[in-house]
Design an enzyme around this catalytic site. Sequence first.
Site, PDB file in Angstrom:
ATOM      1  N   CYS A  78      -1.960  -5.669  -5.701  1.00 27.57           N
ATOM      2  CA  CYS A  78      -0.650  -6.309  -5.574  1.00 27.57           C
ATOM      3  C   CYS A  78       0.422  -5.253  -5.861  1.00 27.57           C
ATOM      4  O   CYS A  78       0.142  -4.220  -6.471  1.00 27.57           O
ATOM      5  CB  CYS A  78      -0.524  -7.452  -6.581  1.00 27.57           C
ATOM      6  SG  CYS A  78      -1.326  -8.999  -6.066  1.00 27.57           S
ATOM      7  N   HIS A 190      -7.810  -7.523   2.081  1.00 28.44           N
ATOM      8  CA  HIS A 190      -7.900  -6.075   2.254  1.00 28.44           C
ATOM      9  C   HIS A 190      -9.154  -5.719   3.026  1.00 28.44           C
ATOM     10  O   HIS A 190     -10.064  -6.530   3.188  1.00 28.44           O
ATOM     11  CB  HIS A 190      -7.936  -5.370   0.888  1.00 28.44           C
ATOM     12  CG  HIS A 190      -9.234  -5.547   0.149  1.00 28.44           C
ATOM     13  ND1 HIS A 190      -9.613  -6.748  -0.431  1.00 28.44           N
ATOM     14  CD2 HIS A 190     -10.270  -4.689  -0.073  1.00 28.44           C
ATOM     15  CE1 HIS A 190     -10.801  -6.616  -0.993  1.00 28.44           C
ATOM     16  NE2 HIS A 190     -11.232  -5.376  -0.780  1.00 28.44           N
ATOM     17  N   GLN A 192     -11.553  -1.876   4.242  1.00 28.96           N
ATOM     18  CA  GLN A 192     -11.913  -0.542   3.789  1.00 28.96           C
ATOM     19  C   GLN A 192     -12.162   0.373   4.990  1.00 28.96           C
ATOM     20  O   GLN A 192     -12.353  -0.098   6.111  1.00 28.96           O
ATOM     21  CB  GLN A 192     -13.167  -0.597   2.913  1.00 28.96           C
ATOM     22  CG  GLN A 192     -13.016  -1.461   1.670  1.00 28.96           C
ATOM     23  CD  GLN A 192     -14.297  -1.536   0.865  1.00 28.96           C
ATOM     24  OE1 GLN A 192     -14.730  -0.568   0.270  1.00 28.96           O
ATOM     25  NE2 GLN A 192     -14.908  -2.708   0.848  1.00 28.96           N
TER      26      GLN A 192
END
Length: 386
Positions: A78, A190, A192
């Site tokens: 965040c 998210h 990767q």
Amino acid sequence: MTGITSTRLSDGRELIYFDDAHAPKTRTAETTTDHRGLPARGEPGEARFDALTGEWVAVAAHRQSRTHLPPADQCPICPTTASNPSEIPADDYDVVVFENRFPSLGPALGTVPAEAAWGTTVPAYGRCEVVAFTPAHTGSFSGLTEARSRTVIEAWAQRTEALSALPGIKQVFPFENRGADIGVTLHHPHGQIYAYPYVTPRAGVLGAAARKFYDAADGRETLTGSLLRSEREDGSRMVLEGENFSAYVPFAARWPLEIHLVPHRQVPDLAALGGEEKDELAHIYLDLLKRLDALYPTPTPYISAWHQAPLDPLLRPASYLHLQLTSPRRAADKLKFLAGSEAAMGAFINDTTPESVAERLRNVTVPASTPSPAALQAALPEGATA
């Protein structure tokens, strides 16, 4: 143009802000400086050669201490606040990419030996990056705007090009694990990117099949292009068709839910896509994810895997960028687990038919509004069974 600003965290890791093209931001040293004073980065883990299979295995014991499902007020991706100095120094962002604090590979770069035997150990060379899709702690990629989806695609493309140029890198792999049933360790939306110092086993299998087909066609046709044409002509497993991309459930799908998204022209990776192709991808990818979530009352866990051409002179000419979007969910309250046949033998047994899955995905009603954050964080109903 997407705004790109690179900086360094206090332990030396690179962090890059990608700002939406329609709302450029001014990034100053004050808003990009990490004041946490982190300790110096440790040494990489190991890569050990498995003589039984000829594959490399990364050993990363330091990852045992990585952050695991923290509460929202302690989320490391965040935006930074006074009470939560996070991995991202700014108090707001659009998309951010940064080197993982607990990497499976890297930070050292180098080359693994071409010939190895039992007992061979080398540093786990490579690079692992985290891609934060949004500053919002809750939600999902499917809830992003098309503009934000386009920014993520630009980040994937830019990082693919940059990581491909690093010494020793043989393959760049952007991916997203979504949902607790897949094993995520952070709720915040998210993905990767892994940059490997070797061609991974799965990419090696796909690359060898693609090269065999390519050689048999005297370099005039690719395997993925041929499969795309066959699926479009058959039609029974098609999900979506656009000007530049099409999506289908493959003829021999392994997973209960599996969709392949393929560009209409052969490109090796996301960095090779043109502007109009990226624009359409931003739309069609969101559409696919929304269809996946609309199949059941609760969000569907998935792995979104971008298969890009390895940086191998033999495999790369025959390779073809494509997405494989898979989920182990075989019913509203059931998951498929990889047990004896799949896990031990690599012999998949699918509990659904590709044709029926494609039909459901074509006909599902995609909600006009984004599901609530609470719904997107919901787990499968209690009592889920294999």
